[in-house]
Motif scaffolding. Structure first.
Motif, PDB file in Angstrom:
ATOM      1  N   GLN A  59     -54.121  89.791  40.244  1.00 26.19           N
ATOM      2  CA  GLN A  59     -53.879  88.955  39.076  1.00 26.19           C
ATOM      3  C   GLN A  59     -52.526  89.365  38.495  1.00 26.19           C
ATOM      4  N   PRO A  60     -51.443  88.974  39.183  1.00 21.60           N
ATOM      5  CA  PRO A  60     -50.118  89.458  38.785  1.00 21.60           C
ATOM      6  C   PRO A  60     -49.618  88.809  37.499  1.00 21.60           C
ATOM      7  N   VAL A  61     -48.804  89.559  36.790  1.00 16.51           N
ATOM      8  CA  VAL A  61     -48.064  89.019  35.648  1.00 16.51           C
ATOM      9  C   VAL A  61     -46.585  89.132  35.983  1.00 16.51           C
ATOM     10  N   GLU A  62     -45.775  88.401  35.271  1.00 20.57           N
ATOM     11  CA  GLU A  62     -44.331  88.366  35.501  1.00 20.57           C
ATOM     12  C   GLU A  62     -43.764  89.784  35.627  1.00 20.57           C
ATOM     13  N   GLY A  63     -43.056  90.037  36.725  1.00 15.25           N
ATOM     14  CA  GLY A  63     -42.410  91.324  36.937  1.00 15.25           C
ATOM     15  C   GLY A  63     -43.226  92.337  37.715  1.00 15.25           C
ATOM     16  N   ASP A  64     -44.500  92.064  37.977  1.00 17.52           N
ATOM     17  CA  ASP A  64     -45.324  92.986  38.755  1.00 17.52           C
ATOM     18  C   ASP A  64     -44.860  93.019  40.209  1.00 17.52           C
ATOM     19  N   CYS A  65     -44.931  94.200  40.830  1.00 14.25           N
ATOM     20  CA  CYS A  65     -44.566  94.367  42.238  1.00 14.25           C
ATOM     21  C   CYS A  65     -45.654  95.149  42.965  1.00 14.25           C
ATOM     22  N   TRP A  66     -45.817  94.852  44.234  1.00 14.30           N
ATOM     23  CA  TRP A  66     -46.713  95.584  45.121  1.00 14.30           C
ATOM     24  C   TRP A  66     -45.981  95.863  46.412  1.00 14.30           C
ATOM     25  N   LEU A  67     -46.423  96.880  47.122  1.00  6.78           N
ATOM     26  CA  LEU A  67     -45.920  97.151  48.454  1.00  6.78           C
ATOM     27  C   LEU A  67     -46.894  96.491  49.424  1.00  6.78           C
ATOM     28  N   GLY A 107     -49.710 103.321  40.481  1.00  7.99           N
ATOM     29  CA  GLY A 107     -51.147 103.577  40.470  1.00  7.99           C
ATOM     30  C   GLY A 107     -51.498 105.025  40.766  1.00  7.99           C
ATOM     31  N   SER A 108     -50.715 105.678  41.607  1.00  7.59           N
ATOM     32  CA  SER A 108     -50.967 107.080  41.959  1.00  7.59           C
ATOM     33  C   SER A 108     -49.845 107.990  41.477  1.00  7.59           C
ATOM     34  N   ASN A 109     -48.829 107.414  40.868  1.00 10.73           N
ATOM     35  CA  ASN A 109     -47.655 108.155  40.394  1.00 10.73           C
ATOM     36  C   ASN A 109     -47.050 108.999  41.511  1.00 10.73           C
ATOM     37  N   SER A 110     -46.946 108.383  42.693  1.00 12.57           N
ATOM     38  CA  SER A 110     -46.405 109.104  43.841  1.00 12.57           C
ATOM     39  C   SER A 110     -45.273 108.300  44.485  1.00 12.57           C
ATOM     40  N   PRO A 111     -44.373 108.991  45.179  1.00 12.29           N
ATOM     41  CA  PRO A 111     -43.256 108.304  45.815  1.00 12.29           C
ATOM     42  C   PRO A 111     -43.610 107.788  47.205  1.00 12.29           C
ATOM     43  N   ALA A 112     -42.813 106.845  47.668  1.00 11.68           N
ATOM     44  CA  ALA A 112     -42.845 106.393  49.060  1.00 11.68           C
ATOM     45  C   ALA A 112     -41.388 106.241  49.484  1.00 11.68           C
ATOM     46  N   ILE A 113     -41.089 106.642  50.714  1.00 11.21           N
ATOM     47  CA  ILE A 113     -39.722 106.614  51.220  1.00 11.21           C
ATOM     48  C   ILE A 113     -39.708 105.834  52.528  1.00 11.21           C
ATOM     49  N   TYR A 114     -38.754 104.911  52.656  1.00  6.95           N
ATOM     50  CA  TYR A 114     -38.643 104.058  53.838  1.00  6.95           C
ATOM     51  C   TYR A 114     -37.675 104.706  54.825  1.00  6.95           C
ATOM     52  N   ARG A 115     -38.217 105.175  55.953  1.00 10.59           N
ATOM     53  CA  ARG A 115     -37.400 105.803  56.990  1.00 10.59           C
ATOM     54  C   ARG A 115     -37.854 105.323  58.350  1.00 10.59           C
ATOM     55  N   ASN A 116     -36.869 105.024  59.186  1.00 16.31           N
ATOM     56  CA  ASN A 116     -37.143 104.575  60.561  1.00 16.31           C
ATOM     57  C   ASN A 116     -38.109 103.394  60.587  1.00 16.31           C
ATOM     58  N   LYS A 166     -47.144  98.605  41.899  1.00 13.10           N
ATOM     59  CA  LYS A 166     -48.458  98.975  41.367  1.00 13.10           C
ATOM     60  C   LYS A 166     -49.287  99.728  42.403  1.00 13.10           C
ATOM     61  N   ALA A 167     -49.255  99.266  43.646  1.00 11.89           N
ATOM     62  CA  ALA A 167     -50.063  99.864  44.700  1.00 11.89           C
ATOM     63  C   ALA A 167     -49.638  99.271  46.039  1.00 11.89           C
ATOM     64  N   VAL A 168     -50.282  99.732  47.102  1.00 16.30           N
ATOM     65  CA  VAL A 168     -50.107  99.160  48.437  1.00 16.30           C
ATOM     66  C   VAL A 168     -51.334  98.293  48.691  1.00 16.30           C
ATOM     67  N   THR A 169     -51.111  97.046  49.091  1.00 12.83           N
ATOM     68  CA  THR A 169     -52.234  96.156  49.372  1.00 12.83           C
ATOM     69  C   THR A 169     -51.836  95.138  50.429  1.00 12.83           C
ATOM     70  N   LYS A 207     -45.207  89.658  56.265  1.00 14.95           N
ATOM     71  CA  LYS A 207     -44.343  90.352  55.299  1.00 14.95           C
ATOM     72  C   LYS A 207     -44.667  91.843  55.211  1.00 14.95           C
ATOM     73  N   ALA A 208     -45.240  92.429  56.240  1.00 17.58           N
ATOM     74  CA  ALA A 208     -45.630  93.842  56.229  1.00 17.58           C
ATOM     75  C   ALA A 208     -44.457  94.738  55.850  1.00 17.58           C
ATOM     76  N   GLY A 209     -44.723  95.696  54.956  1.00 15.82           N
ATOM     77  CA  GLY A 209     -43.738  96.678  54.565  1.00 15.82           C
ATOM     78  C   GLY A 209     -42.742  96.219  53.512  1.00 15.82           C
ATOM     79  N   ARG A 210     -42.803  94.975  53.128  1.00 16.09           N
ATOM     80  CA  ARG A 210     -41.856  94.468  52.119  1.00 16.09           C
ATOM     81  C   ARG A 210     -42.381  94.723  50.716  1.00 16.09           C
ATOM     82  N   ILE A 211     -41.485  94.675  49.769  1.00 15.79           N
ATOM     83  CA  ILE A 211     -41.868  94.752  48.362  1.00 15.79           C
ATOM     84  C   ILE A 211     -42.078  93.323  47.895  1.00 15.79           C
ATOM     85  N   ALA A 212     -43.259  93.049  47.344  1.00 16.65           N
ATOM     86  CA  ALA A 212     -43.586  91.712  46.849  1.00 16.65           C
ATOM     87  C   ALA A 212     -43.533  91.734  45.326  1.00 16.65           C
TER      88      ALA A 212
END
Length: 150
Positions: A51-59, A98-107, A41-44, A71-76
């Motif tokens: 107020q999460p519902v079943e299946g929601d994820c945040w970075l 939330g922003s319809n944008s990608p994020a890529i995990y490198r290094n 959904k977003a980075v937080t 847990k910094a940088g993990r997907i929750a």
């Protein structure tokens, strides 16, 4: 003793004679559900404001607090059983809905590609070249490689 989880994403494995195998199996399926086509959904940093519902994820952001501390940088991902954390792997790609944008995990860091604007101005204008550049940028946005213009 053998580690009873997968090497990449830490999915729980079953052991011979293990009690309550269904719990471990269900936990593995839940984590896979979060990983297949990963969308957050977003980075937080603070899970208490959500107020999460079943299946929601945040970075999880770079300075997590409360139940996300450490847990910094993990997907929750949220399920009825609480938060589940997924450690990202090199070159992993997610979409931030939330922003319809990608994020890529490198290094060991999440990278958020910047918006690339279409060419404007200049003293010599080539309409065909600008049309080609606009077409390439549009294709990259539709493919989810570049952020969408909102």
């Amino acid at each position: 003793m053998t580690t009873l989880e997968t090497s990449r994403f830490g999915l729980p494995l079953l052991a011979v004679g293990q009690a309550h195998k269904e719990l471990f199996h269900n936990d593995a399926l839940l984590l896979l559900d979060f990983l297949i086509n990963p969308v957050v959904k977003a980075v937080t940093n603070d899970p208490d404001i959500l107020q999460p519902v079943e299946g929601d994820c945040w970075l999880v952001g770079t300075a997590p607090v409360s139940g996300w501390s450490g847990k910094a940088g993990r997907i929750a991902g949220w399920s009825g059983g609480g938060w589940h954390f997924i450690k990202p792997q090199e070159s992993m790609r997610i979409i931030i809905s939330g922003s319809n944008s990608p994020a890529i995990y490198r290094n060991a860091v999440w990278h958020f590609p910047s918006q690339i604007d279409a060419p404007t101005g200049g003293t010599t204008i080539d309409p065909e070249a600008r049309l080609a550049i606009d077409s390439i940028l549009d294709l990259l946005r539709r493919a989810g490689i570049l952020p969408q213009i909102i």
